[in-house]
Design a protein around this motif. Structure first.
Motif, short mmCIF file in Angstrom:
data_model
loop_
_atom_site.label_atom_id
_atom_site.label_comp_id
_atom_site.label_asym_id
_atom_site.label_seq_id
_atom_site.Cartn_x
_atom_site.Cartn_y
_atom_site.Cartn_z
N LEU A 1 0.66 -1.32 0.04
CA LEU A 1 0.01 0.04 -0.12
C LEU A 1 0.73 1.32 0.08
O LEU A 1 0.59 2.09 -0.88
N THR A 2 1.82 1.39 0.95
CA THR A 2 2.62 2.55 1.18
C THR A 2 3.76 2.57 0.36
O THR A 2 4.42 3.63 0.36
N GLY A 3 4.29 1.53 0.08
CA GLY A 3 5.71 1.40 -0.47
C GLY A 3 6.87 1.58 0.46
O GLY A 3 7.99 1.32 0.18
N LEU A 4 6.33 1.54 1.66
CA LEU A 4 7.39 1.56 2.88
C LEU A 4 8.07 0.18 2.74
O LEU A 4 7.51 -0.83 2.68
N LEU A 5 9.05 0.20 3.47
CA LEU A 5 9.66 -1.23 4.03
C LEU A 5 8.89 -2.03 4.82
O LEU A 5 7.98 -1.27 5.70
N ASN A 6 8.68 -3.15 4.69
CA ASN A 6 7.61 -3.94 5.81
C ASN A 6 8.55 -4.61 6.96
O ASN A 6 9.57 -4.42 7.21
N ARG A 7 7.66 -5.60 7.39
CA ARG A 7 8.17 -6.22 8.75
C ARG A 7 9.45 -7.09 8.50
O ARG A 7 10.45 -7.10 9.32
N ARG A 8 9.34 -7.87 7.33
CA ARG A 8 10.28 -8.49 7.02
C ARG A 8 11.38 -7.82 6.92
O ARG A 8 12.80 -8.08 7.14
N ALA A 9 11.49 -6.82 6.19
CA ALA A 9 12.74 -5.76 5.89
C ALA A 9 13.15 -5.41 7.32
O ALA A 9 14.34 -5.19 7.55
N LEU A 10 12.32 -5.02 8.37
CA LEU A 10 12.85 -4.69 9.68
C LEU A 10 13.72 -5.82 10.42
O LEU A 10 14.66 -5.67 10.83
N THR A 11 13.24 -7.00 10.27
CA THR A 11 13.84 -8.17 10.89
C THR A 11 15.19 -8.49 10.19
O THR A 11 16.04 -9.05 10.89
N GLU A 12 15.37 -8.02 8.88
CA GLU A 12 16.63 -8.12 8.28
C GLU A 12 17.58 -7.27 8.65
O GLU A 12 18.70 -7.27 8.47
N SER A 13 16.93 -5.84 8.51
CA SER A 13 17.55 -4.87 8.53
C SER A 13 18.16 -4.52 10.14
O SER A 13 19.40 -4.05 10.01
N LEU A 14 17.61 -4.71 10.94
CA LEU A 14 17.86 -4.33 12.49
C LEU A 14 19.06 -5.00 12.69
O LEU A 14 20.13 -4.27 13.42
N PRO A 15 19.34 -6.56 12.62
CA PRO A 15 20.54 -6.99 13.14
C PRO A 15 21.75 -6.43 12.37
O PRO A 15 22.88 -6.26 13.00
N LEU B 1 -5.22 7.83 3.99
CA LEU B 1 -4.55 8.39 5.18
C LEU B 1 -3.44 7.85 5.26
O LEU B 1 -2.44 8.39 5.54
N LEU B 2 -3.38 6.43 5.34
CA LEU B 2 -1.89 5.59 5.63
C LEU B 2 -0.79 5.94 4.59
O LEU B 2 0.33 6.19 5.17
N CYS B 3 -1.19 6.20 3.52
CA CYS B 3 -0.08 6.69 2.27
C CYS B 3 0.35 7.98 2.54
O CYS B 3 1.58 8.20 2.72
N GLU B 4 -0.33 8.95 3.24
CA GLU B 4 -0.07 10.11 3.42
C GLU B 4 0.84 10.13 4.76
O GLU B 4 1.86 10.95 5.23
N ILE B 5 0.19 9.15 5.95
CA ILE B 5 1.35 9.15 7.09
C ILE B 5 2.60 8.76 6.63
O ILE B 5 3.60 9.04 7.27
N ALA B 6 2.66 7.68 5.73
CA ALA B 6 3.96 7.22 5.20
C ALA B 6 5.09 8.35 4.80
O ALA B 6 6.05 8.28 4.95
#
Length: 316
Positions: free
Chosen positions: A149-163, A201-206
């Protein structure tokens, strides 16, 4: 017809057959002499690269399909092989960038072979255009790491990026922060204005989240109206993170125009800090930020937790 004549006739027929096979192959075929000059260029090469055989034959390969930035590397590689017999690309299936006559780029799968014919070295290359396949692979990889929807990175990206960010923090000695953001009042907007308006609204928040943080920071949409921001290269701990979080709340609280009707949401934000000496896992870091987000909601929403008072009590 003598046996010698029969043998010569057979070899000529065989050569003609092989030439026909190469000329009509599904892959582009290019033959080069020892100087890198094109001597053979089949129909599929014409189709793939846009150069006719008449245009290509007699010209160096690096003037036809090799990207300008790789031309010198190609020439050095050929010279090294002719001088030493050492090569890094011959006999291997490689994926390489190429360029068409019109200047457009493509990716080819190529296999190059060196042959000794009549006492001289020639090079034989079969090339297959894999641009579409690589594009599809890149799109699939993008889709696995981004919110549709927003084009932001998702949960999987977070679990890969944070470490990886944690490892970078240990290496650089800089701290990082995780902001766990949950929108306040989103459900009411969604129920009142409809799901389409909620998506808008979510897209604008992003968009606002991305414009509020630094280019070196990352924004993720986890699910629904939950977002996470990863702050890197921090010189201070909670003061820096709280300053960003408060700026985010300020930006998100500005009304959004939904088809002529204004909608307003807020945000509650929890903070977790990772220091270079810490051994906390990525999962636990997210859990800590999530915990403080819920504490912020319980404290009255539109809040950032832990606040200064709580932080001071935890460190004394």
């Amino acid at each position: 017809m003598s046996r010698q004549e029969q043998a010569e006739r057979f070899l000529k027929d065989r050569e003609a057959e092989l030439r026909s096979v190469i000329e009509n192959a599904n892959d582009a075929y290019i033959g080069l002499d020892r100087d890198g000059i094109v001597r053979e260029w089949n129909r599929q090469a014409e189709t793939t690269f846009g150069w006719s055989a008449g245009e290509a034959i007699g010209r160096p390969l690096d003037a036809l399909i090799i990207p300008a930035e790789m031309g010198e590397l190609h020439r050095r590689g050929m010279a090294r092989y002719l001088a030493t017999g050492s090569a890094t690309v011959l006999g291997k299936r490689l994926e390489l960038p190429a360029v068409r006559k019109d200047g457009s780029g493509l990716t080819v799968e190529v296999r190059i072979t060196a042959l000794e014919v009549n006492g001289t070295t020639i090079f034989s290359a079969f090339l297959h255009d894999i641009t579409e396949r690589k594009t599809l692979e890149a799109q699939r990889e993008y889709d696995t790491l981004h919110d549709a929807l927003t084009g932001l990175l998702n949960r999987r990206a977070l679990t890969e990026s944070l470490p990886i960010a944690q490892a970078r923090s240990r290496r650089t000695g800089k701290m990082l922060g995780v902001l766990f953001i949950d929108l306040d009042g989103f459900k009411a907007v969604n129920d009142t204005h409809g799901h389409e308006a909620g998506d808008k609204l979510l897209c604008e928040i992003a968009r606002r989240l991305q414009s509020t943080v630094r280019k070196t920071d990352s924004v993720f949409r986890l699910a629904g109206d939950e977002f996470t921001v990863l702050l890197e290269d921090m010189t201070a701990t909670y003061p820096d993170a709280r300053a960003v979080a408060k700026k985010i709340i300020e930006q998100l609280s500005v009304p959004v125009d939904l088809c002529g009707r204004a909608a307003t949401v807020g945000a509650s934000i929890g903070i977790a800090i990772f220091t270079p000496s810490s051994n906390v896992s990525a999962a636990d870091l997210i859990k800590e930020a999530d915990y403080w987000m819920y504490e912020a909601k319980k404290a009255g929403r539109g809040r950032v937790m832990p606040d200064k008072t709580v932080q001071e009590s935890r460190t004394t």
